[in-house]
Design a protein around this motif. Structure first.
Motif, PDB file in Angstrom:
ATOM      1  N   PHE B  14       0.862  -1.182   0.000  1.00 57.10           N
ATOM      2  CA  PHE B  14       0.000   0.000   0.000  1.00 57.10           C
ATOM      3  C   PHE B  14       0.891   1.222   0.000  1.00 57.10           C
ATOM      4  N   THR B  16       1.419   4.597   1.507  1.00 58.89           N
ATOM      5  CA  THR B  16       0.925   5.350   2.659  1.00 58.89           C
ATOM      6  C   THR B  16       1.699   6.661   2.750  1.00 58.89           C
ATOM      7  N   PHE B  21       4.229   0.611   1.923  1.00 56.46           N
ATOM      8  CA  PHE B  21       4.090  -0.350   3.023  1.00 56.46           C
ATOM      9  C   PHE B  21       3.801  -1.723   2.428  1.00 56.46           C
ATOM     10  N   ALA B  23       2.560  -5.150   2.769  1.00 55.92           N
ATOM     11  CA  ALA B  23       1.714  -5.897   3.702  1.00 55.92           C
ATOM     12  C   ALA B  23       1.927  -7.397   3.526  1.00 55.92           C
ATOM     13  N   HIS B  42      -1.864 -13.327  13.639  1.00 56.14           N
ATOM     14  CA  HIS B  42      -2.109 -12.230  14.580  1.00 56.14           C
ATOM     15  C   HIS B  42      -2.747 -11.039  13.877  1.00 56.14           C
ATOM     16  N   SER B  43      -3.388 -10.224  14.680  1.00 50.80           N
ATOM     17  CA  SER B  43      -4.081  -9.053  14.138  1.00 50.80           C
ATOM     18  C   SER B  43      -3.119  -8.173  13.338  1.00 50.80           C
ATOM     19  N   GLY B  44      -3.561  -7.745  12.193  1.00 48.76           N
ATOM     20  CA  GLY B  44      -2.760  -6.840  11.372  1.00 48.76           C
ATOM     21  C   GLY B  44      -1.760  -7.536  10.480  1.00 48.76           C
ATOM     22  N   CYS B  45      -1.776  -8.879  10.443  1.00 52.88           N
ATOM     23  CA  CYS B  45      -0.762  -9.563   9.637  1.00 52.88           C
ATOM     24  C   CYS B  45      -1.133  -9.562   8.163  1.00 52.88           C
ATOM     25  N   GLY B  46      -2.393  -9.371   7.843  1.00 51.46           N
ATOM     26  CA  GLY B  46      -2.751  -9.278   6.434  1.00 51.46           C
ATOM     27  C   GLY B  46      -3.760 -10.315   5.980  1.00 51.46           C
ATOM     28  N   LYS B  47      -4.500 -10.875   6.902  1.00 54.43           N
ATOM     29  CA  LYS B  47      -5.501 -11.887   6.539  1.00 54.43           C
ATOM     30  C   LYS B  47      -6.597 -11.287   5.662  1.00 54.43           C
ATOM     31  N   SER B  48      -7.134 -10.154   6.123  1.00 53.76           N
ATOM     32  CA  SER B  48      -8.190  -9.508   5.339  1.00 53.76           C
ATOM     33  C   SER B  48      -7.665  -9.097   3.976  1.00 53.76           C
ATOM     34  N   THR B  49      -6.434  -8.623   3.955  1.00 53.57           N
ATOM     35  CA  THR B  49      -5.843  -8.208   2.686  1.00 53.57           C
ATOM     36  C   THR B  49      -5.801  -9.380   1.708  1.00 53.57           C
ATOM     37  N   GLU B 164     -13.797 -13.312   9.078  1.00 53.91           N
ATOM     38  CA  GLU B 164     -14.213 -13.427  10.481  1.00 53.91           C
ATOM     39  C   GLU B 164     -15.731 -13.336  10.620  1.00 53.91           C
ATOM     40  N   HIS B 197      -9.842 -15.759  13.976  1.00 48.91           N
ATOM     41  CA  HIS B 197      -8.908 -15.536  15.082  1.00 48.91           C
ATOM     42  C   HIS B 197      -8.905 -16.734  16.015  1.00 48.91           C
TER      43      HIS B 197
END
Ligand SMILES: Nc1ncnc2c1ncn2[C@@H]1O[C@H](COP(=O)(O)OP(=O)(O)OP(=O)(O)O)[C@@H](O)[C@H]1O
Ligand SMILES: [Mg+2]
Lengths: 257, 263
Positions: B14, B16, B21, B23, B42-49, B164, B197
């Motif tokens: 991305f 920024t 950045f 990801a 873990h949160s923020g690792c890029g699963k949604s991405t 999720e 999660h």
């Protein structure tokens, strides 16, 4: 029984007390002045006035009902034209960034201008007072509609747009199923603000243009030195404005999700 | 045989304010038809991405993404998405929310009666026939999530992507929906990619668990194959040694290999 009492104490009594005190202060203030009529005198005059609201004695002497209806008519026309142009324009400005950048300096510059400043332009172009008054209403109510509609479109949550993208909806479906309903509450805010301003402005505009209407009626009664009627007019303008506002708040409530 | 979804050497960065950045980096994953994959990390690792890349809502900065041998160039109804926050349109009833999707996919070839029937069937599948005419704000969080699932399923997507989907629900509702999802997936033989999660959820549902390293520049750390027989029963699994071994494997990855200080 208790419930009715509580309701009275919480919702009926305070506004009644406020109004009562208002009338009391009004009465006391006018005791010391010989020009300003007090509540009683105004009330008597109002009873006479409203006993025949729709008489017609030629173009310059008509019942109070006609005056109010004429003003409302002007507001209605100017306001509808503004909605017809302002709302689609707002949609386009909100949807297309280029258009937004193109129009934003114009909107920002013209919006703070007092609507009455546009009256001479209207008189010049239309050569008649009635369309000029409508023109002023148009100009004063178009800004809130453009700005609020555009804001609503821009605040459309990305989630909804993602739904549209995943379903691969057509532009028309995006508009009818997502863009329009999502923007509707903002649009209604714009309409509410617009009608508030329009009703404020019409009185002033009619004072300048003449003709049948509540604004001109105030001016006429001033020339006749009929101060009771001026005070009645203030109440009428206030109450009509309140009714318009309440009506639109009701409509807006139906469309808040 | 070629895989159904192929992700090769994909990188996602991305731009920024602080500059580029990265990801995701070096993502390689093949998903077979009918497979149930969970993404955990873990949160923020890029699963949604990663999920959004498969959905086509994001396009990779580098690498190749294929679905059914076609390049993923944008979102499309062949990949149904269940969004993390259900994303129902609040001004449409549950029925109309699903109908919008059905109409888009089948509207060109089927008549209205058939479209309505499909919509009703999708809602029946998640046991929401009684709530058809309700608006999203009139139903509970779990019900909304189910409407979201019905909407995605109604399009008969080749791949079901879920971010999720049960994250915001209480444990009881979550367990209930997991059971329903297992039945639906078994009945429709869907290909599913799901972000979670929850370690137990991952082991219970998956054929394979894709475990991601911490970002930035996250990638796939390990892939754990869950060879527990199906259909699975959560009560029976509770005393199953293999289940606990698999669970231990995921926990070890998350809390030892990719341990993260409490954020
Ligand atoms: N549009 C974007 N612009 C810039 N950075 C982004 C953008 N989207 C995601 N990121 C960054 O990419 C990384 C991965 O984000 P992502 O949302 O995929 O995480 P996640 O694993 O889904 O986290 P969570 O479990 O909390 O949902 C994060 O560091 C995030 O800040
Ligand atoms: Mg996420």
């Amino acid at each position: 029984m208790m419930k009715a009492r509580k309701f009275f104490a919480e919702h009926i009594f305070p506004p009644l007390l406020g109004l009562g005190m208002f009338v009391l202060v009004w009465g006391m203030v006018t005791q010391t002045s010989e020009n300003l009529p007090g509540p009683m005198k105004t009330w008597d005059s109002a009873v006479v006035l409203f006993s025949d609201p729709f008489y017609q004695n030629g173009p310059n002497d008509q019942g109070i009902g006609w005056n109010v209806l004429n003003s409302l008519g002007r507001v209605g026309i100017g306001f509808s034209l503004a909605a017809l142009i302002g709302i689609p324009l707002g949609f386009m400005i909100g949807r297309f960034n280029f258009l937004n950048k193109m129009t934003s300096p114009i909107v920002s510059m013209l919006r703070p201008v007092s609507p009455l400043a546009w009256l001479p332009i209207g008189l010049l172009v239309f050569n008649a007072s009635n369309p000029a008054a409508i023109w002023v209403i148009f100009i004063s109510s178009i800004w809130p509609m453009i700005i609020n509609t555009a804001m609503g479109v821009r605040q459309l949550p990305q989630d909804y747009l993602n739904v549209a993208r995943v379903l691969n909806l057509s532009e028309w479906k995006i508009f009818t199923r997502i863009l329009f309903p999502a923007t509707l509450p903002y649009m209604l805010t714009g309409i509410r603000l617009a009608i508030g301003t329009a009703w404020l402005v019409i009185v002033a505009a009619e004072m300048l243009t003449g003709g049948v209407g509540i604004g001109f009626w105030v001016w006429d009664e001033w020339n006749n030195l009929n101060v009771e009627h001026i005070i009645i007019a203030i109440f009428i303008v206030g109450i009509v404005g309140l009714l318009l506002e309440t009506m639109l708040v009701r409509i807006a409530k139906r469309f808040s999700y | 045989m070629k895989s159904y979804v192929q992700i090769e050497n994909v990188q996602m960065s991305f731009s920024t304010r602080q500059g580029e950045f990265v990801a995701l980096k070096d993502i390689d994953l093949k998903i077979e038809r009918g497979e149930f994959i969970t993404l955990i990390g873990h949160s923020g690792c890029g699963k949604s991405t990663l999920l959004n890349l498969i959905a086509g809502l994001l396009l990779p900065t580098d690498g190749v993404m294929l679905c059914a041998d076609r390049e993923i160039a944008g979102p499309g109804p062949d990949r149904g998405v269940v969004f993390q926050n259900h994303s129902l349109l609040p001004w449409l009833t549950c029925f109309d929310n699903v109908y919008l999707a059905v109409e888009r996919v089948f509207g060109a070839t089927e008549d209205k009666a058939l479209l309505r029937q499909r919509t009703k069937e999708a809602l029946a599948l998640v046991h929401l026939s009684h709530a058809e005419q309700k608006y999203p704000h009139e139903i509970s969080g779990g019900m909304k999530q189910r409407v979201g699932i019905a909407r995605a399923l109604s399009m008969q997507p080749r791949v079901l992507l879920m971010d999720e989907p049960f994250g915001a629900l209480d444990a009881l509702t979550r367990a209930h929906l997991q059971d329903e999802l297992m039945k639906i997936v078994a009945a429709t033989n869907s290909t599913v990619v799901m972000v979670t999660h929850d370690v137990d959820e991952a082991v219970l549902l998956s054929d394979r668990i894709v475990m991601m390293t911490n970002g930035p520049a996250a990638t796939i750390g390990e892939i754990l194959t869950v060879d527990l027989p199906k259909p699975r029963n959560r009560l029976a699994l509770a005393t199953d040694a293999r289940y606990h071994a698999l669970r231990g494997g995921v926990l070890e990855f998350l809390y030892q290999k990719q341990a993260k200080e409490a954020a």
